[in-house]
Design an enzyme around this catalytic site. Structure first.
Site, mmCIF file in Angstrom:
data_model
loop_
_atom_site.group_PDB
_atom_site.id
_atom_site.type_symbol
_atom_site.label_atom_id
_atom_site.label_comp_id
_atom_site.label_asym_id
_atom_site.label_seq_id
_atom_site.Cartn_x
_atom_site.Cartn_y
_atom_site.Cartn_z
ATOM 1 N N ASP A 53 0.857 -1.051 -0.044
ATOM 2 C CA ASP A 53 -0.028 0.022 -0.076
ATOM 3 C C ASP A 53 0.796 1.340 -0.016
ATOM 4 O O ASP A 53 0.619 2.379 -0.086
ATOM 5 C CB ASP A 53 -1.148 -0.050 0.952
ATOM 6 N N SER A 54 2.278 1.204 0.149
ATOM 7 C CA SER A 54 3.274 2.176 -0.294
ATOM 8 C C SER A 54 3.063 2.650 -1.569
ATOM 9 O O SER A 54 3.421 3.738 -2.070
ATOM 10 C CB SER A 54 4.387 1.735 -0.264
ATOM 11 N N GLU A 124 -1.629 -5.776 8.505
ATOM 12 C CA GLU A 124 -1.010 -5.014 9.684
ATOM 13 C C GLU A 124 -1.614 -5.210 10.866
ATOM 14 O O GLU A 124 -2.955 -4.830 11.105
ATOM 15 C CB GLU A 124 -0.919 -3.418 9.233
ATOM 16 N N GLU A 191 8.858 -4.243 10.710
ATOM 17 C CA GLU A 191 9.267 -3.174 10.370
ATOM 18 C C GLU A 191 9.850 -1.992 11.532
ATOM 19 O O GLU A 191 9.172 -1.794 12.431
ATOM 20 C CB GLU A 191 8.048 -2.273 9.444
HETATM 21 O O1 KIV Z 1 3.414 -1.209 1.763
HETATM 22 C C1 KIV Z 1 4.866 -1.643 1.576
HETATM 23 O O2 KIV Z 1 5.608 -1.244 0.979
HETATM 24 C C2 KIV Z 1 4.983 -2.572 3.069
HETATM 25 C C3 KIV Z 1 6.534 -2.609 2.975
HETATM 26 C C4 KIV Z 1 7.314 -1.309 3.532
HETATM 27 C C5 KIV Z 1 6.826 -3.723 4.066
HETATM 28 O O3 KIV Z 1 4.195 -2.584 3.756
#
Ligand code: KIV
Length: 273
Positions: A53-54, A124, A191
């Site tokens: 979701d980044s 998460e 993380e």
């Molecule tokens: O959304 C993402 O890129 C992540 C990574 C930072 C593990 O959850």
């Protein structure tokens, strides 16, 4: 069931990741959000592609991961699946698609699996979302956990600082990690937590623990692709190793293109019909 794809590439599966941990082989994981990049990193041999979701930050330009929707995650996941032959593809369940109740969580996970053809989801949180994770697992959908700094909770944390430095939070993390393994998650992302804590957690579990900003004692590493390729100028946390400076490469190439267009040097006769 055969894990070979039609072109005879041996597919990475969740059980293969557990085997890799058992024989001490580190797991490589990167994010991707589109067909072309997924194809490039898959051909390079990455083990796991995370449709993170980044994407909310690096693709859509949002400040946090919160605004991205389930429809948008499915769009990215579909594109990534088209470029991937070997890697296991894991998709983040976005904020708001699983915290409400476990039925809603299952419906979100089912949409990801049905519409994108991805192979697993990531969620998460620990004890707070146990019921949702269990319901998704019951439907035969593999789940990767995510503990420590969980960016969907940034408004609760208030900062992106290292998590679980204090005893209470470290103890909760250890107990959440145990619980995630016990209920059937196939892996966990940790993380931005102290390296020693991450090493202890990885050492006490049989499922792989993949770290980001969690030191070298985990069973594998994950980075956001735009960060490790140097496409994200302002972001340089201690844990980030930059393997290229694509930002500069693009800047130079585009600068030369602009010059050639303005001067009339492009296109030449040879480049014309
Ligand atoms: O959304 C993402 O890129 C992540 C990574 C930072 C593990 O959850």
């Amino acid at each position: 069931m055969s894990t070979n794809t039609t072109d005879n590439v041996r597919k990475v599966t969740t059980s293969r990741l557990v085997e890799m941990k058992a024989r001490g082989e580190k797991i490589s994981m990167l994010t991707a959000y589109d067909y072309t990049m997924a194809k490039l990193i898959d051909r390079a041999g990455i083990d796991v592609i995370l449709v993170g979701d980044s994407a909310s930050n690096v693709m859509a330009g949002n400040i946090t991961t919160l605004p991205i929707t389930l429809d948008q995650m499915i769009y990215h996941a579909k594109s990534v699946m088209k470029g991937t032959r070997r890697a296991l593809v894991v998709v983040d369940l976005p904020f708001g698609s699983y915290q409400g109740n476990s039925k809603e969580a299952l419906a979100s996970a089912i949409r990801i699996m049905k519409e994108s053809h991805a192979e697993a989801v990531k969620m998460e949180g620990g004890a707070e979302i146990r019921e949702s994770i269990e319901r998704i697992l019951c439907a035969g959908i593999p789940v990767m956990g995510h503990l420590g700094l969980t960016p969907q909770s940034i408004n609760k944390f208030g900062t992106y600082n290292v998590r679980a430095r204090e005893k209470d939070e470290a103890e909760k993390l250890v107990s959440d990690a145990r619980m995630l393994e016990q209920i059937g998650c196939f892996a966990i992302v940790l993380e931005k937590i102290p390296a020693e804590l991450a090493r202890q957690v990885a050492g006490s579990l049989t499922i792989p623990v993949i770290g980001i900003g969690a030191g070298g004692g985990t069973d594998g590493q994950v980075l956001v692709m735009h960060d490790m390729l140097g496409m994200n100028d302002g972001f340089s946390p201690r844990f980030l190793r930059k393997y290229a400076n694509i930002g500069e490469v693009v800047n130079n190439a585009v600068g030369r293109y602009i010059e050639d267009v303005k001067s009339g040097d492009f296109p030449t006769v040879e480049e014309s019909y």
